[in-house]
Design an enzyme around this catalytic site. Sequence first.
Site, PDB file in Angstrom:
ATOM      1  N   CYS A 247       0.833  -1.451  -0.021  1.00 52.40           N
ATOM      2  CA  CYS A 247       0.189   0.609  -0.189  1.00 52.40           C
ATOM      3  C   CYS A 247       1.119   1.478   0.323  1.00 52.40           C
ATOM      4  CB  CYS A 247      -1.179   0.438   0.907  1.00 52.40           C
ATOM      5  SG  CYS A 247      -2.244   0.940   0.776  1.00 52.40           S
TER       6      CYS A 247
ATOM      7  N   HIS B 288      -3.828  -5.820   1.790  1.00 52.91           N
ATOM      8  CA  HIS B 288      -2.614  -5.772   3.259  1.00 52.91           C
ATOM      9  C   HIS B 288      -2.733  -6.933   3.357  1.00 52.91           C
ATOM     10  CE1 HIS B 288      -2.784  -1.479   4.419  1.00 52.91           C
ATOM     11  NE2 HIS B 288      -3.103  -1.400   3.306  1.00 52.91           N
TER      12      HIS B 288
ATOM     13  N   GLU C 141      -1.119  -8.705   6.058  1.00 53.41           N
ATOM     14  CA  GLU C 141      -0.788  -8.782   7.882  1.00 53.41           C
ATOM     15  C   GLU C 141      -1.661  -8.147   9.191  1.00 53.41           C
ATOM     16  OE1 GLU C 141      -0.509  -5.858   5.269  1.00 53.41           O
ATOM     17  OE2 GLU C 141      -0.915  -3.970   6.487  1.00 53.41           O
TER      18      GLU C 141
HETATM   19  N1  GLN Z   1      -3.637   6.110   1.151  1.00 50.43           N
HETATM   20  C1  GLN Z   1      -2.586   5.572   1.081  1.00 50.43           C
HETATM   21  C2  GLN Z   1      -1.031   6.831   0.971  1.00 50.43           C
HETATM   22  O1  GLN Z   1      -1.544   7.517  -0.210  1.00 50.43           O
HETATM   23  C3  GLN Z   1      -2.224   4.964   1.295  1.00 50.43           C
HETATM   24  C4  GLN Z   1      -2.972   4.067   2.610  1.00 50.43           C
HETATM   25  C5  GLN Z   1      -2.593   2.052   2.457  1.00 50.43           C
HETATM   26  O2  GLN Z   1      -1.159   2.664   2.736  1.00 50.43           O
HETATM   27  N2  GLN Z   1      -3.400   2.250   3.757  1.00 50.43           N
HETATM   28  O3  GLN Z   1      -0.523   7.202   1.123  1.00 50.43           O
END
Ligand code: GLN
Length: 181
Positions: A81, A164, A166
Site C-alpha cells: 500500500c 494488506h 498483514e
Molecule cells: N492512501 C495512503 C497513501 O496514499 C495509502 C493507504 C494505505 O497504506 N493503507 O499513502
Amino acid sequence: MAGKRIGILAIHGSVVEHAESLRRLNFTPVEIRAAKDLETVYGLILPGGESTTIGDLAQQFGLREAIVNFAKSGKTIYGTCAGLILLARYGLLDVKIDRNAYGRQIHSFEVDLEIPALGKKSFNGIFIRAPKILSAAKSVEILAQFEDSPILVKQGNIWGGSFHPELTDDLRIHKLIFGGK
Ligand code: GLN
C-alpha cells in the site's frame, strides 16, 4: 529458536501487524528507524500507512538512501500500500501509481483474490485507500490482478502490493516473499 531477521520500516503505519505475521513464520521482526538498523536484516517490509508521512520522515532520518542501497544490494523488499507508493517513488519498482484510486477510507473493501503463485485457495484482499497500479514496465512480473489492474507485482528482489495481507491470518504472501516455515 529465533529465525532470520527481517526489518519493518517503523516510522508509522501497520508495523505491529507485519511483525506478528513474520513472527508466526518464525522470523525475527526488527523495527527499522535508522540506516544502521538495516545492516542487521536480510529483508525489509515497507508497511501501509500514509505515504507522505512515512516518506517525509524516512527522508529526515536518512533512510531513503539506505533503503535504495539495501535494494541495490539485492536483498528482498516488500512494500504494501503506502510502501508500494514509496517503492515507485524511490525508483525501485518501475510502475505508475495513482494514490487513493480505489476510493476514500469509507470505500475500503475486502475481496477474494486469485493469486496463482499461492495455489487454488483465494486470498482475502483488504484494500484501504489503496493505490492503483496504472501501468508496469515489461520487467515487472504481475502476480495478481483485480479488475484489470495489477495488485501484486515483483521486479527482481522488489515486491509490491496494493492490499494488506498483514491484516489477515493468511501468511501465504509473507511466506512466498521471505520463505519461512
Ligand atoms: N492512501 C495512503 C497513501 O496514499 C495509502 C493507504 C494505505 O497504506 N493503507 O499513502
